[in-house]
Design a protein around this motif. Structure first.
Motif, PDB file in Angstrom:
ATOM      1  N   ASP A 274     -52.626  49.658  11.415  1.00 30.84           N
ATOM      2  CA  ASP A 274     -51.212  50.028  11.415  1.00 30.84           C
ATOM      3  C   ASP A 274     -51.016  51.509  11.108  1.00 30.84           C
ATOM      4  O   ASP A 274     -50.055  52.131  11.580  1.00 30.84           O
ATOM      5  CB  ASP A 274     -50.458  49.188  10.383  1.00 30.84           C
ATOM      6  N   GLU A 275     -51.920  52.104  10.330  1.00 27.33           N
ATOM      7  CA  GLU A 275     -51.796  53.510   9.971  1.00 27.33           C
ATOM      8  C   GLU A 275     -51.891  54.401  11.204  1.00 27.33           C
ATOM      9  O   GLU A 275     -51.155  55.392  11.331  1.00 27.33           O
ATOM     10  CB  GLU A 275     -52.894  53.881   8.966  1.00 27.33           C
ATOM     11  N   GLY A 276     -52.784  54.076  12.124  1.00 22.08           N
ATOM     12  CA  GLY A 276     -52.901  54.846  13.354  1.00 22.08           C
ATOM     13  C   GLY A 276     -51.627  54.798  14.180  1.00 22.08           C
ATOM     14  O   GLY A 276     -51.202  55.807  14.763  1.00 22.08           O
ATOM     15  N   LEU A 277     -50.976  53.643  14.221  1.00 26.36           N
ATOM     16  CA  LEU A 277     -49.718  53.511  14.965  1.00 26.36           C
ATOM     17  C   LEU A 277     -48.602  54.329  14.308  1.00 26.36           C
ATOM     18  O   LEU A 277     -47.708  54.840  14.988  1.00 26.36           O
ATOM     19  CB  LEU A 277     -49.324  52.040  15.053  1.00 26.36           C
ATOM     20  N   ARG A 278     -48.655  54.474  13.009  1.00 26.78           N
ATOM     21  CA  ARG A 278     -47.654  55.297  12.315  1.00 26.78           C
ATOM     22  C   ARG A 278     -47.762  56.751  12.771  1.00 26.78           C
ATOM     23  O   ARG A 278     -46.750  57.408  13.040  1.00 26.78           O
ATOM     24  CB  ARG A 278     -47.849  55.194  10.801  1.00 26.78           C
ATOM     25  N   TYR A 279     -49.002  57.268  12.873  1.00 25.88           N
ATOM     26  CA  TYR A 279     -49.195  58.631  13.370  1.00 25.88           C
ATOM     27  C   TYR A 279     -48.666  58.768  14.797  1.00 25.88           C
ATOM     28  O   TYR A 279     -48.024  59.768  15.149  1.00 25.88           O
ATOM     29  CB  TYR A 279     -50.678  59.004  13.341  1.00 25.88           C
ATOM     30  N   LEU A 280     -48.957  57.757  15.603  1.00 23.40           N
ATOM     31  CA  LEU A 280     -48.559  57.810  17.009  1.00 23.40           C
ATOM     32  C   LEU A 280     -47.049  57.963  17.156  1.00 23.40           C
ATOM     33  O   LEU A 280     -46.559  58.793  17.922  1.00 23.40           O
ATOM     34  CB  LEU A 280     -49.044  56.546  17.729  1.00 23.40           C
ATOM     35  N   VAL A 281     -46.299  57.170  16.422  1.00 21.41           N
ATOM     36  CA  VAL A 281     -44.838  57.191  16.547  1.00 21.41           C
ATOM     37  C   VAL A 281     -44.266  58.503  16.019  1.00 21.41           C
ATOM     38  O   VAL A 281     -43.273  59.021  16.547  1.00 21.41           O
ATOM     39  CB  VAL A 281     -44.239  55.987  15.798  1.00 21.41           C
ATOM     40  N   ILE A 282     -44.901  59.089  15.025  1.00 18.71           N
ATOM     41  CA  ILE A 282     -44.413  60.351  14.466  1.00 18.71           C
ATOM     42  C   ILE A 282     -44.501  61.480  15.488  1.00 18.71           C
ATOM     43  O   ILE A 282     -43.560  62.257  15.673  1.00 18.71           O
ATOM     44  CB  ILE A 282     -45.208  60.724  13.189  1.00 18.71           C
ATOM     45  N   TYR A 283     -45.635  61.574  16.177  1.00 19.30           N
ATOM     46  CA  TYR A 283     -45.891  62.708  17.067  1.00 19.30           C
ATOM     47  C   TYR A 283     -45.502  62.448  18.521  1.00 19.30           C
ATOM     48  O   TYR A 283     -45.274  63.393  19.275  1.00 19.30           O
ATOM     49  CB  TYR A 283     -47.381  63.096  17.014  1.00 19.30           C
ATOM     50  N   CYS A 284     -45.472  61.191  18.933  1.00 17.13           N
ATOM     51  CA  CYS A 284     -45.241  60.867  20.352  1.00 17.13           C
ATOM     52  C   CYS A 284     -44.015  59.961  20.497  1.00 17.13           C
ATOM     53  O   CYS A 284     -44.150  58.756  20.789  1.00 17.13           O
ATOM     54  CB  CYS A 284     -46.471  60.192  20.953  1.00 17.13           C
ATOM     55  N   PRO A 285     -42.837  60.492  20.329  1.00 17.80           N
ATOM     56  CA  PRO A 285     -41.626  59.655  20.397  1.00 17.80           C
ATOM     57  C   PRO A 285     -41.232  59.231  21.800  1.00 17.80           C
ATOM     58  O   PRO A 285     -40.317  58.414  21.961  1.00 17.80           O
ATOM     59  CB  PRO A 285     -40.559  60.568  19.779  1.00 17.80           C
ATOM     60  N   ALA A 286     -41.898  59.781  22.831  1.00 16.53           N
ATOM     61  CA  ALA A 286     -41.499  59.484  24.211  1.00 16.53           C
ATOM     62  C   ALA A 286     -42.313  58.355  24.844  1.00 16.53           C
ATOM     63  O   ALA A 286     -42.191  58.115  26.054  1.00 16.53           O
ATOM     64  CB  ALA A 286     -41.628  60.741  25.070  1.00 16.53           C
ATOM     65  N   VAL A 287     -43.136  57.656  24.081  1.00 17.54           N
ATOM     66  CA  VAL A 287     -43.992  56.595  24.635  1.00 17.54           C
ATOM     67  C   VAL A 287     -43.130  55.483  25.228  1.00 17.54           C
ATOM     68  O   VAL A 287     -42.233  54.941  24.571  1.00 17.54           O
ATOM     69  CB  VAL A 287     -44.925  56.026  23.548  1.00 17.54           C
ATOM     70  N   ARG A 288     -43.415  55.147  26.487  1.00 13.86           N
ATOM     71  CA  ARG A 288     -42.695  54.085  27.196  1.00 13.86           C
ATOM     72  C   ARG A 288     -43.550  52.833  27.352  1.00 13.86           C
ATOM     73  O   ARG A 288     -43.014  51.720  27.377  1.00 13.86           O
ATOM     74  CB  ARG A 288     -42.265  54.558  28.587  1.00 13.86           C
ATOM     75  N   GLU A 289     -44.851  53.019  27.518  1.00  8.45           N
ATOM     76  CA  GLU A 289     -45.752  51.881  27.672  1.00  8.45           C
ATOM     77  C   GLU A 289     -46.871  51.999  26.649  1.00  8.45           C
ATOM     78  O   GLU A 289     -47.510  53.052  26.541  1.00  8.45           O
ATOM     79  CB  GLU A 289     -46.336  51.831  29.089  1.00  8.45           C
ATOM     80  N   LEU A 290     -47.114  50.898  25.922  1.00  7.51           N
ATOM     81  CA  LEU A 290     -48.125  50.900  24.864  1.00  7.51           C
ATOM     82  C   LEU A 290     -48.849  49.563  24.850  1.00  7.51           C
ATOM     83  O   LEU A 290     -48.212  48.504  24.860  1.00  7.51           O
ATOM     84  CB  LEU A 290     -47.477  51.154  23.505  1.00  7.51           C
ATOM     85  N   SER A 291     -50.171  49.625  24.832  1.00  4.72           N
ATOM     86  CA  SER A 291     -50.975  48.409  24.722  1.00  4.72           C
ATOM     87  C   SER A 291     -51.958  48.549  23.569  1.00  4.72           C
ATOM     88  O   SER A 291     -52.742  49.500  23.529  1.00  4.72           O
ATOM     89  CB  SER A 291     -51.739  48.145  26.022  1.00  4.72           C
ATOM     90  N   VAL A 292     -51.876  47.606  22.646  1.00  9.70           N
ATOM     91  CA  VAL A 292     -52.851  47.515  21.549  1.00  9.70           C
ATOM     92  C   VAL A 292     -53.466  46.113  21.537  1.00  9.70           C
ATOM     93  O   VAL A 292     -53.773  45.574  20.480  1.00  9.70           O
ATOM     94  CB  VAL A 292     -52.197  47.854  20.193  1.00  9.70           C
ATOM     95  N   SER A 293     -53.631  45.553  22.724  1.00 12.25           N
ATOM     96  CA  SER A 293     -54.199  44.209  22.842  1.00 12.25           C
ATOM     97  C   SER A 293     -55.578  44.149  22.200  1.00 12.25           C
ATOM     98  O   SER A 293     -56.374  45.083  22.317  1.00 12.25           O
ATOM     99  CB  SER A 293     -54.312  43.810  24.319  1.00 12.25           C
ATOM    100  N   ASP A 294     -55.848  43.050  21.518  1.00 11.27           N
ATOM    101  CA  ASP A 294     -57.149  42.786  20.887  1.00 11.27           C
ATOM    102  C   ASP A 294     -57.476  43.774  19.771  1.00 11.27           C
ATOM    103  O   ASP A 294     -58.637  43.918  19.403  1.00 11.27           O
ATOM    104  CB  ASP A 294     -58.264  42.794  21.932  1.00 11.27           C
ATOM    105  N   CYS A 295     -56.473  44.465  19.260  1.00 11.69           N
ATOM    106  CA  CYS A 295     -56.658  45.300  18.063  1.00 11.69           C
ATOM    107  C   CYS A 295     -56.357  44.397  16.862  1.00 11.69           C
ATOM    108  O   CYS A 295     -55.197  44.275  16.438  1.00 11.69           O
ATOM    109  CB  CYS A 295     -55.751  46.516  18.101  1.00 11.69           C
ATOM    110  N   ARG A 296     -57.367  43.780  16.336  1.00 10.43           N
ATOM    111  CA  ARG A 296     -57.182  42.673  15.394  1.00 10.43           C
ATOM    112  C   ARG A 296     -56.603  43.092  14.054  1.00 10.43           C
ATOM    113  O   ARG A 296     -56.108  42.253  13.294  1.00 10.43           O
ATOM    114  CB  ARG A 296     -58.524  41.976  15.166  1.00 10.43           C
ATOM    115  N   TYR A 297     -56.627  44.389  13.732  1.00  9.40           N
ATOM    116  CA  TYR A 297     -56.082  44.843  12.455  1.00  9.40           C
ATOM    117  C   TYR A 297     -54.613  45.234  12.540  1.00  9.40           C
ATOM    118  O   TYR A 297     -53.995  45.577  11.531  1.00  9.40           O
ATOM    119  CB  TYR A 297     -56.889  46.032  11.920  1.00  9.40           C
ATOM    120  N   VAL A 298     -54.040  45.207  13.731  1.00 17.00           N
ATOM    121  CA  VAL A 298     -52.614  45.514  13.892  1.00 17.00           C
ATOM    122  C   VAL A 298     -51.796  44.299  13.456  1.00 17.00           C
ATOM    123  O   VAL A 298     -52.048  43.178  13.886  1.00 17.00           O
ATOM    124  CB  VAL A 298     -52.301  45.882  15.351  1.00 17.00           C
ATOM    125  N   SER A 299     -50.806  44.551  12.599  1.00 16.16           N
ATOM    126  CA  SER A 299     -50.013  43.464  12.028  1.00 16.16           C
ATOM    127  C   SER A 299     -48.523  43.735  12.209  1.00 16.16           C
ATOM    128  O   SER A 299     -48.117  44.643  12.950  1.00 16.16           O
ATOM    129  CB  SER A 299     -50.342  43.308  10.539  1.00 16.16           C
TER     130      SER A 299
END
Length: 452
Positions: A274-299
């Protein structure tokens, strides 16, 4: 000195064949087989030198004689623009073979308009050597720089190494698209060089490149940039599927440099949290498509961060993220009301309450995969059908609690349904017939042998 007077019989167009038909038989695949790939580099090497000049007068006389005798019209009589149209449809290795036929074909095959893209295939192709030869030929008019190449596709070329990509980085500053999926010998060093030397690069596919752990500028380029200029990379599309070594710190660096990202695919990057996704949203607010399939630590906490993308998010895949429940789906549904696609297959914590949140907050949903969610039942499916009328694709594979009643409600309200997957579900025959009757264009994937 070898001379040819007439084209090869294989290059003669049959009377019934349209001039725009490809030169390769329809049954012949474009991809090189392992038995022929080893010679492709040789073809490219020879293609850079023009073949002997044909006797134009002799060829013209032979063509006229064959024409008066009722023979097939030689392909040499076709105008240049027809050749260019045919050549434009060929992969790079076949185009290089055509350049070896005659001097006219050589000149046409190296027309700059045909070299905006290079597409290489083959497991045993010497890709590094091929790229060195091709870039050298393309740099003849502009020494040491190739200004026409914009796309390079070498996916599946396992012999591609950093050396080949360095050649491209040094010679092709106008590169906009790079696909090297499955090239496991490519590492961070080569990728850094490409993104540093190709400022217009927008599309990067390094899926399956296990040695790539980050996307960043080289140290030399970073030092040259002033703090006011920033250290941004223009990449908008990034696919890092199966980059198994990618961690939160690497995603932090990627997000900080690639702030213009709109499409990001991180399937099976199983070290991300989840920490990596926090960085992503901070720096990349224009993301339209996102896949984190099979990332077992994402909650659910990760979905709370993703929900901060709000109305910009259109596509989200969290398939097989076992820690996701209705709580996370509620965050996404509440803030991402313009969501069009959601893949939550294998999220066993998802229930009818999660579907209720989606139904009420995301009425424009067009595609939903909730397969292998055993807690989803007809009640949740009915709420979805009564609110999401634009639904076109729905997967309920292995949803054991779904029955014919839920399917009939879906069919009665979602008339535009095009795909319905009910494999391994308790879907009776009359329910399947009801769906087929109300959704004329719907393809039903099922395991009921009585329905056809």
């Amino acid at each position: 000195m070898r001379t040819l007077s007439t084209p090869s019989p294989a290059l003669i167009l049959p009377p019934h064949l349209h001039p725009l038909s490809p030169l390769i038989p329809p049954s012949a695949p474009f991809n090189s087989s392992s038995s022929t790939s080893s010679s492709e580099t040789v073809a490219m090497v020879h293609a850079t030198s023009p073949p002997p000049l044909f006797s134009a007068t002799h060829s013209r006389r032979r063509a006229n004689r064959d024409h008066h005798q009722g023979a097939s019209v030689p392909i040499d009589l076709l105008p240049d623009h027809i050749f260019l149209d045919v050549f434009a449809r060929l992969p790079t290795n076949q185009l290089c073979r055509c350049a070896r036929v005659c001097r006219r074909w050589y000149n046409l095959a190296w027309d700059p308009r045909l070299w905006r893209s290079i597409r290489l295939t083959g497991d045993v192709l010497h890709v590094d050597r091929a790229l060195r030869v091709l870039t050298r030929r393309l740099c003849q008019d502009t020494p040491n720089v190739c200004l026409m190449l914009e796309t390079l596709v070498a996916s599946g070329c396992r012999r591609l190494t950093d050396r080949g990509l360095l050649t491209v980085a040094q010679c092709c500053p106008e590169l906009r698209r790079l696909e090297v999926a499955g090239c496991y010998n490519v590492s961070n060093d080569a990728v850094f060089e490409v993104v540093s030397r190709c400022p217009n690069l927008e599309h990067l596919d390094v899926s399956g490149c296990s040695k790539v752990t980050c996307i960043s500028l080289t140290r030399e380029v970073s030092l040259k940039l002033s703090p006011m200029h920033g250290q941004q990379i223009s990449i908008r599309y990034l696919d890092m599927t199966d980059c198994l070594a990618l961690e939160d710190e690497g995603l932090h660096t990627i997000a900080a440099h690639c702030t213009q990202l709109t499409h990001l695919y991180l399937r099976r990057c199983m070290r991300l949290t989840d920490e990596g996704l926090r960085y992503l949203v901070i720096y990349c607010p224009a993301v339209r498509e996102l896949s984190v399939s099979d990332c077992r630590y994402v909650s659910d906490f990760g979905l709370r961060e993703i929900a901060k993308l709000e109305g910009r998010l259109r596509y989200l895949s969290v398939a097989h993220c076992g820690k996701i429940t209705d709580v996370g789906v509620r965050y996404v549904a509440k803030y991402c009301s313009r969501l069009r696609y959601l893949n939550a297959r294998g999220c066993e914590g998802l229930t009818d309450h999660g579907l209720e949140y989606l139904a009420k907050s995301c009425p424009k949903l067009k595609s939903l995969d909730i397969g292998k969610c055993p807690l989803v039942s007809d009640a949740g499916l009915e709420l979805l059908a009564l609110n999401c009328f634009n639904l076109k694709r729905l997967s309920l594979k292995s949803c054991e609690s779904i029955t014919g009643r839920g399917l009939q409600v879906v069919a009665a309200n979602c008339f535009d349904l095009q795909l319905l997957n009910v494999q391994d579900c308790d879907a009776p025959l009359d329910a399947l017939r009801f769906v087929k009757r109300h959704c004329k264009r719907c393809v039903i994937e099922h395991t009921n042998p009585a329905f056809f």
